[in-house]
Design a protein around this motif. Structure first.
Motif, PDB file in Angstrom:
ATOM      1  N   LEU A 110      53.874  40.648  49.684  1.00 46.19           N
ATOM      2  CA  LEU A 110      53.451  41.165  50.981  1.00 46.19           C
ATOM      3  C   LEU A 110      53.656  40.067  52.013  1.00 46.19           C
TER       4      LEU A 110
ATOM      5  N   VAL B 102      55.092  38.590  55.951  1.00 47.37           N
ATOM      6  CA  VAL B 102      55.088  38.989  57.356  1.00 47.37           C
ATOM      7  C   VAL B 102      56.277  39.880  57.670  1.00 47.37           C
TER       8      VAL B 102
ATOM      9  N   LYS C 160      61.516  29.374  50.973  1.00 50.89           N
ATOM     10  CA  LYS C 160      60.660  30.541  50.892  1.00 50.89           C
ATOM     11  C   LYS C 160      59.332  30.269  51.589  1.00 50.89           C
TER      12      LYS C 160
ATOM     13  N   ILE D 286      59.265  32.469  55.033  1.00 49.87           N
ATOM     14  CA  ILE D 286      58.662  33.781  54.803  1.00 49.87           C
ATOM     15  C   ILE D 286      57.159  33.600  54.817  1.00 49.87           C
ATOM     16  N   GLY D 287      56.533  34.104  55.821  1.00 48.69           N
ATOM     17  CA  GLY D 287      55.082  33.969  55.887  1.00 48.69           C
ATOM     18  C   GLY D 287      54.412  34.996  54.997  1.00 48.69           C
ATOM     19  N   MET D 288      53.433  34.554  54.230  1.00 43.96           N
ATOM     20  CA  MET D 288      52.706  35.513  53.403  1.00 43.96           C
ATOM     21  C   MET D 288      51.220  35.390  53.727  1.00 43.96           C
ATOM     22  N   PRO D 289      50.753  36.126  54.706  1.00 41.90           N
ATOM     23  CA  PRO D 289      49.381  35.910  55.171  1.00 41.90           C
ATOM     24  C   PRO D 289      48.339  36.064  54.079  1.00 41.90           C
ATOM     25  N   ARG D 290      48.432  37.146  53.306  1.00 42.70           N
ATOM     26  CA  ARG D 290      47.388  37.349  52.295  1.00 42.70           C
ATOM     27  C   ARG D 290      47.487  36.296  51.210  1.00 42.70           C
TER      28      ARG D 290
END
Lengths: 434, 699
Positions: free
Chosen positions: A377, A379, B583, B587-591
């Motif tokens: 999941l 951004v 990566k 690629i930001g993965m907030p959760r």
């Protein structure tokens, strides 16, 4: 009014107008009766009503120019501020140079009324010469503006000032508190259209031949379109196609069964092209001639996960949440089938009711259920939701609530189905009751 | 600010002095700090070179479209009824559109006398804004050339308003009509003035070109009014619309009702697919032996995936690649010594001792030295000069292998690219082949085997054509290397062989077997035997040669050409291979980031006190919310809040014996729980009053 000099004056005008605008004799007569001699007492206001391209504006403006009365036309769509509405009128009536040198400003209806009132008091020629304001698309004006313009001669105390309001909306929609005379321009009938289109026939073909063509053309097109402008446009395009066999020397004008041969040749084209009416001229011809790939929805090319997101959004909108568990949890195939059979009736109603709103969490849950690969999941996924909204394939239903955003799909079924086919996902398997 | 000398108490107003040279102020270079470092210098030169190539490539793809659009915009008849409208189907890569439309805008301005206005949806919330913005932009494009430049520079947008100001009250369409008429009158008066310039231009009257890059984002009502208003001016102003439609053509018909659309005459243009952009950029900028930067297959694969699966954004891809280059030059201190090809020997010979030590420490090189020390065959280098010579030798070897590798890749592409689609296990694009060849030995892979299987069915002319193409490629002057020369000779030989091979089945050997076979066909076993024989005998001479050609190609040509680059010394220095770093950065993965920070706060806080020995450990020094989070993992669905608090206390105050909970602990616990609830990990429940529900579970 019945003396000979009046008709002497009237005749050339009427002749001229009816020749240029056939099948509008009644309306031209009424208008001439009202405005032919502008020096006489004029109506304070008048509504001209008729659907688009029925000749309202062109006949009226031509007539006003011919009788040489001072008039000003304002398209009300353009008048998004008061000044834009009033300034052109003032400038026409008082003269543009005067407005500039005296720096006359006019930002409200009240100012406008005062200006005209003062002018008619001080200036005799202005008071005595007739003036007409023409407001196109007057339904775009506000209630107050409309009421004020309807009684403008009363407010300015100038008798020979008339306001003509042209509208495509039924006049009873405006609630004026006193009756205003209305002239209705009815839609052209088949005969009228035939007559008008006939007047523009190409000279190189015999009359009988063209009459046959027009009958055929109107037979197909009248079902979908009665707009004269649109028809005029199409009649040329289709005619070029119609005479193609003759131009190519495959058929001759003297052939005995020419009509049926030409009809057979043009029929598939006509059937196709009637779908393209109203799509904007140039493009639709190509769209009709070329295969449907250009017109069709398959043109949409989305990134892989966005495709899944779109499908998930569609499923979320059209399936009730209570079946989610059955549909997306593995190993519940039996239940799925039963559900599909059982709820057919219920579902088909749902399809008709349109998409339902769903929450972001439900969208993501379905997305993960239908997307076989393990997707993080990121951004990027979120930003794709945003871009789907920007592309108008999805919409935000409660944008003021930041905690629990809700969405709806606005994408049509065919579009989502095409996207599904592209990634070998059969949408119908997951859509209850379709 | 001057100090005030007044002794009386009072308030003094200090008017800020206008900043001098505000207009020349540029955004500070964010890398100015590194300006003097060696790695930055080399990064900068490499990046600017690549960037230039990327821009060129982009222009190459879009230039055709640009000229087409420009031509149409100026040749379309603007009748009184309809406004000519260009609909550009731009694809869904929204982030690239800004550049695309800016290019088109620039192109039109440079190649014609027209005026343009670009109306983005966010500045056109109502009809008034839209028209004012339109009039302003049109009237200012005619201004001085430098102001025009400023206008397209986003940052200086606000400053620009100071230079050409039009009264807001005058920003109306009637004003525009006057302005345009004056302009035409002026131009008619002095036609000689611009003549030198007009020779290259399209000799038509100027148009007013209105670009709406994000058609879908515009408000429907505003847009409809806008078009209706402008259609009223169709006879007075030569207006042309350009609509950028990202999704589908039907979006136009959904937005505009019939009476609006009948005011337009539409013309459709399509931008190239974003995949084509990807291919051409990657192929011609990065996958060439001249590119001073190489990406490993894994990283490229990852970037490809991001592009194809997530956003189609070329801008994003280029940014990621920029990061890769920067990271590569920053992390390894000696990349810059390995790149120059021409004066490699000079650079290495002039290395300072510590730089040499750095080079020696490169793992793949160190391994080589280690091996030589063990076997002493050939003996390991002893002096610094010995080392330098060896380094030069190995680097040259590597550079050459890279060149050879690309040659092999191109040959393979020629061989497999036009196989039917379902038999394209290797893919047809150079980048796909590159990824596979970099990650593993391609000729041993299953996909390669499948390709060969398909090729075994190819006809004689097709195979000959392919071999000829390969030969043509190998004859090119830029690929002349000893290894390639060798391969070329082999391919030539194969070609000759296949050309002379006859496609006929050797009938002489077959005909005698026919008559006896009929006799023997009385038993069932004989039949199967016969079938087998027939199968074997059907092999014509050509078929045998074909088999041989493919085998030789695999074992002798591609095996030689497609060297495994990652086995050569110094490969780390030339090939960027940090997938995880890209990566993490791109690629930001907030959760994911929140979970990681909660589980291991040391990574986020970079402190020494919270170092964990294993994942489940809970330390007193960790932030409260991390302790609470880690504790809540121990429960199933329902969490008893009181128990939770007791465990919290036992960690925060391990020494206190009494059960009494101090208000301070209570408050800290409550705060942490509230935070956790805010982050969405727990929620209250009505089932049990003193319990909360856990909302997240590990997969």
């Amino acid at each position: 009014m019945a003396d000979g000099s009046f008709y002497f004056h009237l005749h050339p005008l009427k002749e001229k107008l009816t020749k240029k605008y056939p099948r509008r004799d009644n309306e031209i007569n009424t208008l001439l009766g009202l405005f032919a001699v502008p020096e006489e007492q004029m109506l304070p206001s008048l509504i001209v009503y008729g659907l688009s391209s029925t000749g309202k504006t062109s006949i009226l403006l031509e007539l006003l120019t011919l009788v040489k009365v001072k008039h000003c036309v304002v398209n009300c769509i353009e008048a998004y501020t008061n000044r834009l509405l009033l300034k052109p009128i003032i400038e026409t009536f008082l003269g543009q140079e005067r407005c500039e040198t005296e720096n006359i400003r006019c930002d409200s209806i009240m100012q406008f009324v005062h200006l005209l009132k003062a002018e008619s008091k001080s200036n005799k020629t202005f008071r005595e010469s007739p003036h007409i304001i023409v407001l196109k698309n007057c339904n775009k004006l506000s209630e107050i503006q409309l009421q004020a313009f309807a009684r403008i001669s009363e407010l300015t105390e100038k008798d020979n000032l008339c306001c003509i309001m042209i509208t495509q909306i039924v006049p009873s929609q405006f609630n004026f508190n006193y009756p205003i005379q209305t002239i209705v321009f009815p839609q052209y009938s088949k005969d009228d259209l035939l007559c008008i289109l006939w007047s523009q026939r190409p000279p190189e073909y015999p009359e009988e031949f063209y009459r046959d063509y027009l009958n055929l053309f109107l037979g197909y097109f009248l079902h979908v379109c009665r707009d004269l402008k649109e028809l005029k446009n199409w009649v040329k395009i289709v005619f070029n196609k119609y005479v193609e066999p003759i131009e190519k020397k495959e058929l001759k004008l003297s052939d005995s069964n020419l009509r049926s041969l030409l009809f057979r040749a043009i029929k598939p084209y006509l059937q196709k092209i009637t779908n393209c009416v109203y799509l904007g001229t140039d493009f639709s011809i190509k769209g009709a001639v070329e295969p449907e790939s250009k017109l069709g929805n398959s043109a949409i090319d989305l990134p892989m996960y966005t495709k899944y997101l779109l499908i998930a959004a569609y499923l979320a909108s059209f399936n009730s949440p209570k079946y989610d568990k059955r549909l997306y949890l593995k190993g519940s195939d039996k239940a799925k089938k039963r559900a599909a059979i059982k709820h057919t009736a219920e579902k088909s109603v749902k399809q008709c009711l349109g998409p339902k709103a769903f929450s972001l969490n439900r969208l993501l849950a379905i997305f993960y259920a239908i997307c076989d690969e393990p997707v993080n999941l990121t951004v990027n996924i979120y930003s794709q939701i945003a871009s789907l909204i920007e592309l108008r394939l999805m919409m935000h239903t409660n944008s003021d609530n930041l905690d629990e955003p809700k969405f709806k799909t606005t994408a049509p079924f065919s579009c989502v189905e095409d996207v599904g086919k592209n990634i070998k996902f059969d949408l119908k398997n997951y859509l209850l009751g379709v | 600010m001057d100090p005030t000398n007044s002794i009386s108490e009072g308030v003094f107003a200090f008017n800020p002095k206008p900043k001098k040279n505000a207009k020349n102020k540029k955004a500070p270079n964010e890398f100015a700090f590194f300006k003097h470092n060696d790695w930055y210098k080399s990064f900068d030169s490499v990046w600017s070179e690549i960037h230039q190539k990327v821009v060129e490539e982009e222009n190459k793809i879009t230039s055709e479209l640009q000229s087409k659009v420009n031509k149409f915009a100026h040749s379309a008849e603007s009748s009184t009824d309809t406004i000519p409208t260009i609909i550009m189907l731009t694809g869904v890569n929204l982030s690239d559109h800004k550049q695309l439309f800016k290019n088109i805008d620039d192109y039109i301005l440079n190649n014609s006398k027209s005026f343009t206005a670009t109306l983005w949806a966010d500045s056109c919330t109502n009809i008034r804004n839209m028209i004012e913005s339109l009039v302003y932009q049109i009237e200012t494009t005619g201004g001085e050339p430098d102001s025009e430049y400023l206008e397209h520079d986003e940052d200086s947008d606000s400053e620009e308003h100071q230079y050409i100001s039009i009264k807001r009250a005058n920003q109306t369409l009637p004003h525009l009509v006057n302005w345009f008429n004056n302009l035409e009158a002026n131009q008619a008066e002095e036609p000689t003035k611009k003549k030198s310039k007009t020779e290259t231009e399209i000799t038509t009257s100027p148009r007013i070109i209105i670009i709406l890059p994000d058609f879908e984002a515009h408000d429907e009502k505003v847009l409809q009014d806008f078009i209706l208003i402008l259609s009223g001016y169709g006879s007075k102003l030569p207006i042309v619309f350009i609509f950028g439609v990202a999704s589908m053509i039907s979006a136009v018909h959904d937005t505009l009702p019939n009476h609006v659309i009948s005011k337009l005459s539409l013309e459709l243009f399509k931008t190239p697919r974003s995949k084509d952009f990807l291919n051409s950029t990657i192929d011609s900028v990065f996958l060439t032996p001249d590119c001073p930067f190489m990406i490993s297959g894994k990283v490229l694969n990852f970037l490809n995936e991001v592009f194809l699966c997530y956003d189609f954004s070329l801008k994003g891809l280029i940014t990621s690649l920029k990061f890769c280059i920067m990271d590569h030059f920053f992390e390894s201190g000696c990349t810059q010594y390995c790149w120059p090809r021409k004066n490699l020997a000079d650079v290495i010979n002039n290395l300072a001792p510590e730089q040499l030590t750095n080079l020696k420490r490169v793992p793949s090189f160190a391994e080589l030295i280690e091996k030589r020390k063990r076997t002493n065959d050939p003996p390991p280098p002893k002096t610094a000069q010995d080392y330098k010579n060896l380094i030069i030798e190995k680097l040259k070897e590597l550079h050459e292998s890279i060149k050879v590798f690309y040659v092999g890749l191109h040959c393979l592409q020629i061989l497999v690219q036009d196989l039917p689609e379902r038999d394209l296990p290797l893919g047809s694009d150079l980048r796909e082949l590159y990824i596979k060849a970099m990650i593993s030995t391609i000729i041993e892979s299953n996909e390669y085997e499948e390709c060969m299987k398909t090729l075994r069915f190819s006809s004689k002319p097709a195979l000959i054509e392919k071999l000829k193409k390969i030969l043509d490629y190998l004859k090119k002057p830029e690929v002349q290397l000893p290894t390639v020369e060798n391969c070329r000779r082999k391919v030539e030989r194969l070609l000759k062989k296949i050309e002379t091979a006859s496609p006929e089945v050797n009938s002489a050997s077959e005909s005698p077997s026919k008559s006896p076979s009929k006799k023997m066909l009385q038993k069932r076993g004989d039949l199967s035997q016969y079938c087998l024989e027939l199968q074997q005998k059907k092999m014509s001479e050509f078929e045998i040669v074909r088999e041989e050609v493919l085998k030789t190609l695999t074992s002798e040509v591609f095996n030689e050409l497609l060297v495994k680059l990652t086995k050569l010394p110094f490969h780390e220095e030339l090939i960027y291979n940090k997938r995880s770093a890209v990566k993490e950065a791109m690629i930001g993965m907030p959760r994911g980031a929140v979970v990681r920070a909660l589980a291991n706060p040391q990574k986020a806080l970079q402190c020494n006190c919270c170092k964990l020995r294993d994942e489940g450990e809970i330390l007193k020094t960790m932030p409260d919310i991390c302790i609470v989070y880690k504790l809540h993992l121990r429960w199933a669905t329902l969490i008893n809040v009181y128990d939770w608090m007791l465990s919290f206390k036992s960690i925060v105050e391990p020494k206190s014996e009494d059960d009494e909970i101090s208000p301070e602990i209570h408050a800290r616990f409550t705060q942490a729980v509230a935070d956790l609830q805010f982050l969405g990990y727990i929620k209250h429940t009505n089932v049990k009053k003193d319990h909360v529900v856990r909302l997240t579970f590990e997969r």
